[in-house]
Design a protein around this motif. Sequence first.
Motif, PDB file in Angstrom:
ATOM      1  N   LEU A  37      33.659   6.240 -85.261  1.00  0.00           N
ATOM      2  CA  LEU A  37      34.379   7.582 -85.487  1.00  0.00           C
ATOM      3  C   LEU A  37      35.871   7.381 -85.015  1.00  0.00           C
ATOM      4  O   LEU A  37      36.771   8.067 -85.553  1.00  0.00           O
ATOM      5  N   ALA A  38      36.137   6.790 -84.068  1.00  0.00           N
ATOM      6  CA  ALA A  38      37.426   6.460 -83.460  1.00  0.00           C
ATOM      7  C   ALA A  38      38.082   5.904 -84.453  1.00  0.00           C
ATOM      8  O   ALA A  38      39.548   5.856 -84.248  1.00  0.00           O
ATOM      9  N   GLU A  39      37.634   5.133 -85.248  1.00  0.00           N
ATOM     10  CA  GLU A  39      38.481   4.351 -86.184  1.00  0.00           C
ATOM     11  C   GLU A  39      38.434   5.035 -87.837  1.00  0.00           C
ATOM     12  O   GLU A  39      39.128   4.424 -88.524  1.00  0.00           O
ATOM     13  N   THR A  40      37.775   5.940 -87.989  1.00  0.00           N
ATOM     14  CA  THR A  40      37.505   6.726 -89.046  1.00  0.00           C
ATOM     15  C   THR A  40      38.808   7.729 -89.393  1.00  0.00           C
ATOM     16  O   THR A  40      39.511   8.292 -88.547  1.00  0.00           O
ATOM     17  N   ASP A  41      39.450   7.347 -90.670  1.00  0.00           N
ATOM     18  CA  ASP A  41      40.611   8.001 -90.864  1.00  0.00           C
ATOM     19  C   ASP A  41      40.556   9.216 -91.779  1.00  0.00           C
ATOM     20  O   ASP A  41      41.637   9.902 -92.539  1.00  0.00           O
ATOM     21  N   ASP A  42      39.562   9.553 -92.236  1.00  0.00           N
ATOM     22  CA  ASP A  42      39.055  10.701 -93.048  1.00  0.00           C
ATOM     23  C   ASP A  42      38.399  11.820 -92.375  1.00  0.00           C
ATOM     24  O   ASP A  42      37.838  12.936 -93.281  1.00  0.00           O
ATOM     25  N   ALA A  43      38.466  11.810 -91.128  1.00  0.00           N
ATOM     26  CA  ALA A  43      37.716  13.146 -90.357  1.00  0.00           C
ATOM     27  C   ALA A  43      38.411  14.236 -90.499  1.00  0.00           C
ATOM     28  O   ALA A  43      37.662  15.316 -90.535  1.00  0.00           O
ATOM     29  N   ALA A  44      39.698  14.361 -90.617  1.00  0.00           N
ATOM     30  CA  ALA A  44      40.403  15.660 -91.134  1.00  0.00           C
ATOM     31  C   ALA A  44      39.852  16.408 -92.327  1.00  0.00           C
ATOM     32  O   ALA A  44      39.973  17.611 -92.522  1.00  0.00           O
ATOM     33  N   LEU A  45      39.301  15.681 -93.330  1.00  0.00           N
ATOM     34  CA  LEU A  45      39.015  15.888 -94.753  1.00  0.00           C
ATOM     35  C   LEU A  45      37.722  16.627 -94.599  1.00  0.00           C
ATOM     36  O   LEU A  45      37.144  17.491 -95.339  1.00  0.00           O
ATOM     37  N   ASP A  46      36.864  16.208 -93.442  1.00  0.00           N
ATOM     38  CA  ASP A  46      35.706  16.907 -93.236  1.00  0.00           C
ATOM     39  C   ASP A  46      35.358  17.351 -91.931  1.00  0.00           C
ATOM     40  O   ASP A  46      34.565  16.537 -91.049  1.00  0.00           O
ATOM     41  N   ARG A  47      36.260  18.018 -91.485  1.00  0.00           N
ATOM     42  CA  ARG A  47      36.239  18.209 -89.900  1.00  0.00           C
ATOM     43  C   ARG A  47      34.914  18.819 -89.194  1.00  0.00           C
ATOM     44  O   ARG A  47      34.562  18.578 -88.244  1.00  0.00           O
ATOM     45  N   ASP A  48      34.364  19.539 -90.044  1.00  0.00           N
ATOM     46  CA  ASP A  48      32.996  20.257 -89.418  1.00  0.00           C
ATOM     47  C   ASP A  48      32.035  19.111 -89.254  1.00  0.00           C
ATOM     48  O   ASP A  48      31.412  18.886 -88.340  1.00  0.00           O
ATOM     49  N   THR A  49      31.708  18.171 -90.257  1.00  0.00           N
ATOM     50  CA  THR A  49      30.888  17.215 -90.094  1.00  0.00           C
ATOM     51  C   THR A  49      31.382  16.157 -89.046  1.00  0.00           C
ATOM     52  O   THR A  49      30.464  15.591 -88.287  1.00  0.00           O
ATOM     53  N   ALA A  50      32.496  15.571 -89.166  1.00  0.00           N
ATOM     54  CA  ALA A  50      33.063  14.904 -87.950  1.00  0.00           C
ATOM     55  C   ALA A  50      32.921  15.428 -86.387  1.00  0.00           C
ATOM     56  O   ALA A  50      32.389  14.886 -85.641  1.00  0.00           O
ATOM     57  N   ALA A  51      33.022  17.007 -86.147  1.00  0.00           N
ATOM     58  CA  ALA A  51      32.698  17.589 -85.046  1.00  0.00           C
ATOM     59  C   ALA A  51      31.235  17.453 -84.756  1.00  0.00           C
ATOM     60  O   ALA A  51      31.285  17.057 -83.518  1.00  0.00           O
ATOM     61  N   LEU A  52      30.399  17.500 -85.492  1.00  0.00           N
ATOM     62  CA  LEU A  52      29.014  17.418 -85.310  1.00  0.00           C
ATOM     63  C   LEU A  52      28.619  15.902 -85.031  1.00  0.00           C
ATOM     64  O   LEU A  52      27.685  15.634 -83.869  1.00  0.00           O
ATOM     65  N   LEU A  53      29.298  15.095 -85.735  1.00  0.00           N
ATOM     66  CA  LEU A  53      28.968  13.575 -85.336  1.00  0.00           C
ATOM     67  C   LEU A  53      29.444  13.213 -84.040  1.00  0.00           C
ATOM     68  O   LEU A  53      28.681  12.653 -83.379  1.00  0.00           O
ATOM     69  N   HIS A  54      30.583  13.828 -83.529  1.00  0.00           N
ATOM     70  CA  HIS A  54      31.230  13.704 -82.225  1.00  0.00           C
ATOM     71  C   HIS A  54      29.961  14.015 -81.070  1.00  0.00           C
ATOM     72  O   HIS A  54      29.659  13.517 -80.250  1.00  0.00           O
ATOM     73  N   PHE A  55      29.464  15.272 -81.489  1.00  0.00           N
ATOM     74  CA  PHE A  55      28.700  15.814 -80.586  1.00  0.00           C
ATOM     75  C   PHE A  55      27.235  15.036 -80.548  1.00  0.00           C
ATOM     76  O   PHE A  55      26.789  14.997 -79.445  1.00  0.00           O
ATOM     77  N   ILE A  56      26.757  14.519 -81.552  1.00  0.00           N
ATOM     78  CA  ILE A  56      25.481  13.955 -81.853  1.00  0.00           C
ATOM     79  C   ILE A  56      25.634  12.500 -80.894  1.00  0.00           C
ATOM     80  O   ILE A  56      24.904  12.192 -80.116  1.00  0.00           O
ATOM     81  N   ALA A  57      26.798  11.786 -81.346  1.00  0.00           N
ATOM     82  CA  ALA A  57      27.102  10.456 -80.590  1.00  0.00           C
ATOM     83  C   ALA A  57      27.207  10.786 -79.258  1.00  0.00           C
ATOM     84  O   ALA A  57      26.568   9.794 -78.375  1.00  0.00           O
TER      85      ALA A  57
END
Length: 560
Positions: free
Chosen positions: A56-76
Amino acid sequence: MAPTVRALADRVWDHVLRTEPHYALRAGRPVEHLPNGSLDEAEERAATGRSVRAALAETDDAALDRDTAALLHFIADQWACADQSWWWHFPVAPYQLFELSFTAPQAFGAITFADPNADVELFLSLAGDLARRVRGAEAKLRAQAERGWGTPRAALPGFVSAVVGLRAATQRWLSLDEHRIEPLSPALRGRLADGLGRAVTNDVLPAVDSLLRYLDGPARDTATPGVGLGQYPGGEQAYRRLVRQYASYDISPEQVHDIGQTQVAELTEKMAKLRSEIGFDGDEAAYRSVLDADERFHARHAEDVAATYQRHLAAVEPLLGHWFSVLPKAPHTVERLDPELEAGLSYGYYEQPGPANPAGRYRYNGSGLDSRSQINAATLIFHELVPGHHFHLARQEEDTALHPIRGKFAPELLGAYTEGWAEYAASLGTEMGLYADPWDRYGHYVHQRLTAQRLVVDTGLNAFGWSLEKAEAYMAATTLESPPQIHTETLRYSTDMPGQALGYRLGFLKFWELREQAARKLGAAFDVRAFHEVVLGPGALPLTAVSENTADFVAEQTTG
C-alpha cells in the motif's frame, strides 16, 4: 510496477476465501478445508497483512479509490499483528466457538454428492479437519496457560457448556439421511458410512472428550481467579489495541470509560424524568419491580416475542421513505434461534439474505422468557432489522459494484460501523414518533443505557482491574437485565470478546457527531436523506474514513 488498490483487494479477498469458510460459502464456493485455529495460521495471516501494508505504501492510485484503500490499511494493520492477537482469545469461549458452530454445518451441508467420488472424499476430509480443530483448541489452551494466560475460573462452566454443546452438534453434522446420499452407489455409501463411523468414534469424539477432560482438570489447576485482559502478561497493551481496533479510530480505554460514565448518568436522568412525567414518584428500583410484575413486558411464548417485533415493524415501515432515498430490495422477517445456540448467546443476531433464505432475518432468543423483559422490543427490532442492520447489510450485499472485501468482508470486521449504525438507526425512532408511548420510550432509554454501560464495564474489567462481582453490581444498577443475563454479559466482555461491545455506543456517538456537524455547517440546506446515503452508500468503512466522506459531503454542499 506497484500493485493497484484493486489488485491488493483481490489478494486480501483470496486469503479470506481460503481461510474463512463462512465467506467461501457466501461466495458460492465449496469449503475444501476447515481452519484449525493454529498459531501457524495466525502467522500466515500476519505475513499477508505485513505484505499488503508494505505494498500500500507503494501504490499510487489510492486517491482514486480512497474508501477501498482506507479499508485495506485497516485490514493490513489488524492482520499484521495476528500472530500476537492469537494469544488474546480463548478458543472455547461461547462466541469464539460460534464461528465453528455456524460454518461447519454449512460446510458439510453444502456437499451435494453431485460428484460422488470427490464429494465423499471431501466430506471425510472435513470430518478430519473438525477433529484437528478441536485438538487445536486444547493445544492452544495449554500454550496459553504456559504463557501465563490461564483460563479464567469464572468462565470455565460456560466453556464446558459450549464444548458439551459442540459434542452433540458434531454428531448431527456428520449424520446423513438416505435422501441426501441417494446419488451415491452402494459401494460409495459404504465407504462414506464406514469412514464417518471411524472419524466419529476414533477421532472427533475422542478429541472433544479430551478437551472436556482438560477443562475439568488441568485448566482448573491453572485457572486465574480474576477476569479481564489486564491480569495477563502484556494484557494491558493487548486491550489498548483492541479498543482502537473495535472503535476504528484512535481512542484510549481511559477516554472510553469517562464517556461511558457520562452517558450512563445522562440516560439515568432521562429515565428518572420520564418516570416523574408519568406520575411515578418512586425510585428506579421501585419502578423496576413494577415492570417486572407487569405481564405486558414478559412474553409467555416465543411466538409472542415475534408478534411484538412484527407490530413495531409495521409501525416503522410506512415512514422509511421520508428518511432514506434508497431502500433494500430484500424483504425482512423474524425467526427464532436454533435451540442449541440460545444458551450461549445473550440476545440473537441478524442473518443476511442469501440464496437459501432471501429475506434478512433477525434470529431472536426465545428462551428464558420469564426473566427476559420485552420493554425494549421496539428499539431492539429497529436496531436488528429496519432501519438498522437490514438497511445496511442487505443493501451492502446487493451492491454488486463494491469489491467483495467491502461488500461482504468489511461489515463483520467493522463493529463500530455495523453496530454503531444499527444503534443510530434505532435512535431515529424518536424523530419518527415511534417512541410516543412512554413504555417504548422508557425501553429505548433502557436499551441505550445498556450499550452505554458497556463502555464502563468493558474497560473496567479489562483495563481498571474490576472484579466480576463489581462489574455485575454495576450492571445490576444500570440495566434491567436478569442476574443470569448479567453474568453472561460480563463474561462476554472479559473472557470472550474483550473490546467488541464498545463499538455499539462508540459508533452510535460518532454517527450522531458527524450528523450534527453536517447539520450545523449546512443549516437549512441539510438533507437527512442525503446524509444517510453518504454514510450508508459506500458500505462499512473505518469511522475515520466515514468522517472524511462526511467532510467532503459538507464541502461539496457548501460549494454547490
